[in-house]
Scaffold this motif. Structure first.
Motif, short mmCIF file in Angstrom:
data_model
loop_
_atom_site.label_atom_id
_atom_site.label_comp_id
_atom_site.label_asym_id
_atom_site.label_seq_id
_atom_site.Cartn_x
_atom_site.Cartn_y
_atom_site.Cartn_z
N MET A 54 0.92 -1.19 0.17
CA MET A 54 0.29 -0.52 -0.01
C MET A 54 0.71 0.88 0.08
SD MET A 54 -3.53 -0.18 1.69
CE MET A 54 -4.40 -1.77 1.37
N ARG A 55 1.92 1.78 0.69
CA ARG A 55 2.77 2.53 1.06
C ARG A 55 3.44 2.60 -0.49
NH1 ARG A 55 4.51 4.03 6.57
NH2 ARG A 55 6.16 4.96 4.93
N ALA A 56 4.16 1.63 -0.92
CA ALA A 56 4.74 1.85 -2.12
C ALA A 56 3.33 2.60 -3.34
CB ALA A 56 4.75 0.45 -2.87
N ILE A 57 1.85 1.93 -3.20
CA ILE A 57 1.13 2.41 -4.55
C ILE A 57 1.15 3.63 -4.22
CG2 ILE A 57 -0.54 2.65 -4.46
CD1 ILE A 57 -0.59 -0.28 -4.02
N SER A 58 1.22 4.69 -2.82
CA SER A 58 0.87 5.86 -2.49
C SER A 58 1.94 6.70 -2.33
CB SER A 58 0.24 5.52 -1.11
OG SER A 58 0.89 5.40 -0.26
N GLY A 59 3.29 5.51 -2.50
CA GLY A 59 4.49 6.34 -2.34
C GLY A 59 4.49 6.89 -1.29
N LEU A 60 4.38 6.50 -0.44
CA LEU A 60 5.12 7.00 0.82
C LEU A 60 6.58 6.28 0.95
CD1 LEU A 60 2.07 6.71 3.35
CD2 LEU A 60 3.54 8.24 2.46
N VAL A 61 6.35 4.46 0.50
CA VAL A 61 7.95 4.36 0.06
C VAL A 61 8.24 4.50 -1.71
CG1 VAL A 61 8.74 2.09 0.48
CG2 VAL A 61 7.46 3.08 1.75
N ARG A 62 9.32 4.49 -1.62
CA ARG A 62 9.87 4.60 -3.31
C ARG A 62 10.25 3.06 -3.71
NH1 ARG A 62 11.28 10.60 -4.83
NH2 ARG A 62 9.68 10.58 -3.73
N PRO A 63 9.19 2.77 -4.68
CA PRO A 63 10.39 1.03 -5.14
C PRO A 63 10.92 1.34 -5.42
CG PRO A 63 8.15 1.52 -5.81
CD PRO A 63 8.07 2.92 -5.61
N SER A 64 11.54 0.50 -5.62
CA SER A 64 12.82 0.06 -6.06
C SER A 64 12.94 -0.01 -7.54
CB SER A 64 14.16 -0.12 -5.49
OG SER A 64 13.92 -1.62 -4.78
N ARG A 65 12.05 -1.14 -7.97
CA ARG A 65 11.69 -1.60 -9.66
C ARG A 65 10.35 -1.96 -9.68
NH1 ARG A 65 14.83 -7.24 -9.89
NH2 ARG A 65 13.51 -7.62 -11.84
N GLY A 66 9.61 -2.23 -10.56
CA GLY A 66 8.34 -2.11 -10.93
C GLY A 66 7.99 -0.72 -11.82
N ARG A 67 6.36 -1.51 -11.31
CA ARG A 67 5.03 -0.11 -12.42
C ARG A 67 4.06 -0.15 -11.58
NH1 ARG A 67 4.56 0.38 -18.14
NH2 ARG A 67 3.27 -1.42 -18.11
N VAL A 68 3.92 1.55 -10.83
CA VAL A 68 2.26 1.59 -10.81
C VAL A 68 1.52 2.27 -11.39
CG1 VAL A 68 0.79 2.17 -8.33
CG2 VAL A 68 3.21 0.95 -8.19
N LEU A 69 0.61 1.80 -11.85
CA LEU A 69 0.01 2.33 -13.17
C LEU A 69 -1.76 2.79 -12.94
CD1 LEU A 69 0.72 -0.79 -15.49
CD2 LEU A 69 1.47 1.82 -15.50
N LEU A 70 -2.01 4.25 -12.60
CA LEU A 70 -3.07 4.73 -12.67
C LEU A 70 -3.55 4.95 -14.00
CD1 LEU A 70 -4.86 4.97 -9.91
CD2 LEU A 70 -4.28 7.96 -9.96
N ASP A 71 -4.95 4.36 -14.17
CA ASP A 71 -5.66 4.28 -15.25
C ASP A 71 -4.57 4.12 -16.76
OD1 ASP A 71 -8.34 4.78 -14.11
OD2 ASP A 71 -8.43 7.12 -14.22
N GLY A 72 -4.27 3.74 -16.57
CA GLY A 72 -2.89 3.73 -17.49
C GLY A 72 -1.42 4.37 -17.61
N ALA A 73 -1.77 5.18 -16.32
CA ALA A 73 0.13 6.17 -16.44
C ALA A 73 0.54 5.53 -15.70
CB ALA A 73 -0.94 8.01 -15.99
N GLU A 74 1.77 5.63 -15.40
CA GLU A 74 2.83 5.31 -14.00
C GLU A 74 2.56 6.02 -13.22
OE1 GLU A 74 7.08 4.32 -15.39
OE2 GLU A 74 5.59 2.98 -17.39
N VAL A 75 2.09 6.05 -12.31
CA VAL A 75 2.76 7.10 -10.86
C VAL A 75 3.84 6.34 -9.75
CG1 VAL A 75 0.74 7.85 -10.98
CG2 VAL A 75 1.28 5.51 -9.56
N GLN A 76 4.53 6.05 -10.37
CA GLN A 76 5.65 5.48 -9.10
C GLN A 76 6.90 5.53 -9.34
OE1 GLN A 76 5.23 4.03 -11.90
NE2 GLN A 76 6.93 3.45 -13.29
#
Lengths: 238, 292
Positions: A44-66
């Motif tokens: 959850m924290r990686a999705i909302s940006g409280l933790v910065r992911p080191s790899r991988g993608r989070v897409l919101l309506d098709g747009a990358e937000v990670q």
């Protein structure tokens, strides 16, 4: 709506997420269950940006937000109600709710009038919050704070709501009330990703569920499929 | 008439105390959002005063000098945040303490080289001929200090209480991460508070310069007093710094009149030691309400 692909994240040198992938479709309630330390909260924290992911993608309506600042992801429509509720203690209940709507309210004047309809909706859902509107949020009971945390997330009119352990530390009666609320929000079409210790209750409201183990998705399926899965049954629903 | 002399000392001391309060308020603004303060705040006061003096020398009207001076102070505040505070806060380190001191020293040397070491008078259109209020001499210049301090502090407090942005300030102060989840950028909030704090420092410089003079060391004593005031009043009470500031100013003025000017600094330091020993959160500091 929300797609997570091969997400890696952690704190310092310890990697907590080891390639998590999941999907939340518009209007669906998706549950994320698993043992303590499996990486549910970190997901959850990686999705909302409280933790910065080191790899991988989070897409919101098709747009990358990670990798974006958490505030920016929130303004794009992700409302994260964090573990431990994290209400603003010194601020009044109503101010907490108003801040929930920060992303679409004017910053200086006229914000009260603009938020009136959203406020009414939350107060209708949680009449107790209306009674306590002027009280500092830090003085509310645990159950009331949880309702405030959910109400605050709703105020954002989010595209997707992340609910982390909404039943944590609450009395059984209150837990039931929380789940009634979640069911009602689902009926209203709110898209949700739900992390829960109470796997059984979570599966009752969810359309689809993921089971996490050691930073990855171990199993996934509809609640019916998972309930028939011997391993899941033994480990989480026993 | 000795009594009226005491009254006179009290009033003019309290007015200088308002300058302490204003500088202390600058500390509070940044402390509220980031739990950090600019230890080079005095240099911001001084450099902004020099900058404004230069504008006066260039022949700009006072009505233009004041807003430009405030803008300059705000920009300096932003520069301090960017260069000395942001990275330290991101790494949750206390490095901002040393960095803001260093930026202050840098500004001090820069001012000495640009404007020289001499104290210079700051001309102002506000007359300094005294008039009498209840037997006490007051100058329009002193009145301008009071008006300026109350107007700006009042305005900022109104904005903090009445706008959503003000509530966002408080939210970030309370829980940075939770604020981010509402869409409130903590970085931007801290920037804004440093900008405001810089403008407040510039205002203090512009208000006090005509009474004292403008020189590289003009603010070193002021800022020490302001720090005492902030600590004694508590780092979260705007109302408290005004009361404590005026009290300290009056006390200093009476002490130096009664005991000799060498005793001027003593009450402030005594007050600081007493406050730290008896009430470390400050006289007007709030006890934190927490329920888990």
């Amino acid at each position: 709506m929300l797609v997570v692909e091969n997400l890696h994240a952690g704190y310092g040198l310890s990697e907590v997420l080891d390639g998590t992938s999941l999907e939340v479709r518009s209007g669906a309630v998706v549950a994320l269950i698993g043992a303590n330390g499996a990486g549910k909260t970190t997901t959850m924290r990686a999705i909302s940006g409280l933790v910065r992911p080191s790899r991988g993608r989070v897409l919101l309506d098709g747009a990358e937000v990670q990798g974006m600042e958490a505030a920016r992801i929130a303004r794009l429509g992700v409302a994260h109600s964090p573990e431990g509720r994290k209400v603003f203690g010194p601020l009044s209940t109503e101010d907490n709710l108003l801040l929930g709507a920060y992303r679409h309210l004017p910053r200086f004047f006229g914000f009260r009038a603009r938020a009136a309809r959203d406020l009414d909706r939350v107060y209708e859902l949680f009449p107790r919050l209306k009674e306590r509107r002027g009280q500092p949020a830090g003085t509310l009971s645990g159950g009331e704070q949880q309702m405030l945390a959910i109400g605050r997330a709703l105020m954002a009119r989010p595209k997707v709501m992340l609910l982390d352990e909404p039943s944590m530390g609450l009395a059984p009666v209150i837990v039931q009330e929380v789940f009634r609320t979640i069911r009602r929000l689902k009926a209203e079409g709110v898209t949700m990703l739900l992390v829960e210790q109470f796997a059984r209750s979570a599966l009752e409201v969810a359309d689809y569920a993921y089971v996490m183990e050691r930073g990855r998705i171990a199993t996934e399926g509809t609640p019916d499929q998972l309930r028939r899965d011997e391993r899941v049954l033994a480990a989480y629903l026993g | 008439m000795p009594l009226s002399i005491y009254a006179q000392m009290t009033v003019s001391g309290a007015l200088i105390g308002l300058i302490y309060a204003l500088i202390a308020y600058g500390f509070q603004l940044t402390y509220a959002t980031s739990k950090s303060i600019n230890f080079g705040q005095g240099e911001l006061v001084m450099v902004s005063a020099f900058f404004s003096l230069t504008l006066v020398d260039l022949g700009l009207p006072y009505a233009l000098v004041v807003p430009l001076g405030l803008l300059f102070g705000a920009l300096l505040g932003l520069a301090v945040e960017r260069a000395g505070v942001r990275l330290a806060l991101e790494q949750k380190s206390e490095g901002w303490i040393l960095l803001t001191i260093i930026i202050g020293l840098f500004l001090f040397s820069a001012a000495e080289n640009i404007w020289g070491r001499d104290d210079r008078p700051f001309p102002t259109p506000i007359p300094s001929d005294a008039f009498q209020v209840l037997g006490v001499d007051v100058t329009p210049l002193e009145v301008s200090v009071a008006v300026g301090v109350f107007a700006v502090m009042g305005l900022i407090e109104l904005l903090k209480r009445g706008t959503l942005l003000g509530k966002a300030f408080e939210a970030v102060a309370n829980d940075r991460d939770a604020g981010e989840l509402m869409g409130i950028s903590a970085t931007r909030t801290v920037m804004l508070s440093y900008g405001l704090s810089g403008a407040v420092a510039a205002l203090a410089g512009i208000l006090v310069s005509p009474i004292t003079t403008v020189g590289p060391t003009m603010a070193s004593a002021l800022v020490l007093k302001a720090f005492s005031v902030a600590v004694v009043a508590g780092l979260d009470s705007g109302f408290g710094v005004v009361l404590v500031g005026m009290f300290l100013g009056a006390l200093e003025s009476l002490a130096s009149f009664q005991l000799g000017s060498g005793w001027r600094e003593v009450p402030g330091l005594l007050l600081l030691i007493l406050a730290l020993a008896v009430r470390p959160t400050g006289l007007f500091g709030k006890a934190v309400i927490r329920k888990v």
